[in-house]
Design a protein around this motif. Structure first.
Motif, PDB file in Angstrom:
ATOM      1  N   ALA A 339       0.891  -1.106   0.019  1.00  0.00           N
ATOM      2  CA  ALA A 339      -0.061   0.092  -0.060  1.00  0.00           C
ATOM      3  C   ALA A 339       0.929   1.399   0.175  1.00  0.00           C
ATOM      4  N   PHE A 340       0.240   2.280  -0.602  1.00  0.00           N
ATOM      5  CA  PHE A 340       1.007   3.655  -0.341  1.00  0.00           C
ATOM      6  C   PHE A 340      -0.112   4.423   0.237  1.00  0.00           C
ATOM      7  N   ARG A 341       0.279   5.747   0.776  1.00  0.00           N
ATOM      8  CA  ARG A 341      -0.585   6.644   1.369  1.00  0.00           C
ATOM      9  C   ARG A 341      -0.497   7.926   0.756  1.00  0.00           C
ATOM     10  N   ILE A 342      -1.838   8.589   0.792  1.00  0.00           N
ATOM     11  CA  ILE A 342      -1.781  10.023   0.584  1.00  0.00           C
ATOM     12  C   ILE A 342      -2.182  10.661   1.870  1.00  0.00           C
ATOM     13  N   GLY A 343      -1.305  11.475   2.325  1.00  0.00           N
ATOM     14  CA  GLY A 343      -1.741  12.412   3.350  1.00  0.00           C
ATOM     15  C   GLY A 343      -2.578  13.602   3.096  1.00  0.00           C
ATOM     16  N   HIS A 344      -3.541  14.070   3.435  1.00  0.00           N
ATOM     17  CA  HIS A 344      -4.459  15.099   3.284  1.00  0.00           C
ATOM     18  C   HIS A 344      -4.916  15.751   4.532  1.00  0.00           C
ATOM     19  N   LEU A 345      -3.844  16.271   5.220  1.00  0.00           N
ATOM     20  CA  LEU A 345      -3.966  17.044   6.369  1.00  0.00           C
ATOM     21  C   LEU A 345      -3.193  18.406   6.764  1.00  0.00           C
TER      22      LEU A 345
END
Length: 398
Positions: A339-345
């Protein structure tokens, strides 16, 4: 590569320009007669973000891990029984910290993709007639798996059992981003970090402490020196610290708190939800799966996204960085390569998140994933456009 790096990891997050400029100050005397006048309003504004009137918020020159240790060492004793659940890399690390401190740890190892198991907590607490359990630990937002848990639900479990255990919450990637109510939810110790929703560099660990938890330190026997609440209480009362504090970061914190409170916390939460939903629309259009197993677990600060079998998520991350100057979050521990992650904060708006979606889409196509060009971007932008139009119409009607 020309241009700027596009940072979409779940921390450290993007720093607003006004916050960066606020930290561009000369070093100052942390024992000057007027230093306390600068610091005391920061404590009051932090309480607003934590949503506590009765509690006290401490600021340690540390990462969130230091704040974890402060919360634990000031309120518990060796051999105390605690319950915790691990459902991602960071909730597992908290469990590890508790074990290293010599506590008797009951850990619920939850399948990654779900969060705090309320039924298990309820069962164990109901069976604990002698109240041997002294602490209940819950990670509100697990950064590794993109899962948010129900903290109000944990408090209800404690209240239904009439159990006096302290409630500890890891809010490092949630406080200042998604709804958190320290007093209303009866949270006794809440841990935050400067590099997430507070939009600062790493270096400040926050601990919100209830009056009940402050009283517990009188019986706590775990060793503590650097993180001792007593030392902080004596000096914080007038706006000072028992050792050299992170003065430059305090100037940034003043500005970041102004930005959060001026926008309004409810508006901050709504913005995070809307941007997160645009990512979720893109993931659905890509026909991929989130690690979070259902809407009840979806995080509004980070999305962890599975790649299909036969593909390596590290290649997506590496290609995004090398070819498009885009930093995506890696899969941690059992999610590495999967998995990869997209941070949106933090400091985030519509076009910023669209750039992350576009870059991720290109990087996935580069390694041969079967994704139609523009499909995720289209789904995200249409949602962002239509939801903004709906919000504007609602505002006009009001």
């Amino acid at each position: 590569m020309p241009g700027r790096n596009h940072l979409f990891i779940p921390g450290p997050t993007n720093i607003p320009e006004s916050v960066r400029m606020a930290m561009n100050v000369p070093m100052q005397d942390m024992r000057a007669p007027d230093f306390g006048e600068f610091i005391l309003p920061l404590f009051e504004d932090l309480k607003k973000v934590f949503k506590t009137k009765d509690g006290q918020v401490f600021m340690f020159p540390s990462s969130g891990t230091g704040a974890w240790e402060a919360a634990v060492s000031n309120t518990l004793s060796p051999g105390d029984k605690v319950i915790v659940s691990s459902f991602g890399h960071f909730s597992h690390l908290w469990c590890d910290l508790l074990e290293r401190h010599g506590l008797e740890v009951v850990n619920f190892d939850v399948e990654w993709g779900e969060g705090v198991p309320l039924d298990d907590y309820a069962r164990v607490l109901a069976e604990d007639k002698d109240h041997k359990i002294k602490g209940v630990f819950a990670c509100q937002n697990e950064t590794a798996s993109g899962v948010t848990s129900d903290i109000a639900g944990v408090r209800k479990v404690l209240d239904d059992c009439d159990h006096p255990a302290l409630l500890y919450v890891d809010g490092i990637s949630s406080i200042g981003c998604i709804d958190f109510r320290m007093d209303e939810w009866g949270v006794d110790l809440a841990v935050g970090g400067s590099q997430k929703g507070f939009m600062l560099p790493t270096g400040l660990g926050f601990v919100g402490v209830s009056q009940k938890a402050l009283a517990a330190r009188a019986q706590a026997k775990l060793p503590r020196t650097f993180f001792d609440f007593d030392d902080m209480i004596k000096t914080n009362a007038t706006g000072y610290f028992p050792y050299t504090p992170a003065t430059t970061l305090f100037h940034g914190l003043k500005e970041s708190l102004r930005l959060l409170l001026d926008e309004g916390l409810e508006n901050v939460f709504a913005r995070h939800n809307r941007i997160a939903e645009s990512v979720r629309r893109a993931v659905a259009a890509w026909e991929l799966d989130l690690v979070a197993r259902g809407p009840e677990w979806y995080s509004d600060t980070v999305s962890a996204i599975y790649v299909p079998d036969g593909f390596d998520a590290t290649e997506v991350i590496g290609g995004a960085y090398k070819n498009y100057n885009l930093s995506l979050g890696t899969g941690l521990a059992r999610l590495q390569g999967k998995a990869f992650r997209i941070g949106h904060l933090g400091d985030m708006n519509e076009l910023m998140i669209v750039s992350a979606i576009a870059g991720a889409e290109m990087a996935m196509r580069d390694i041969g994933m079967n994704i139609d060009p523009g499909v995720g971007v289209g789904a995200a932008t249409e949602y962002l456009r239509s939801s903004r139009a709906a919000n504007l119409a609602s505002d006009k009607a009001a």
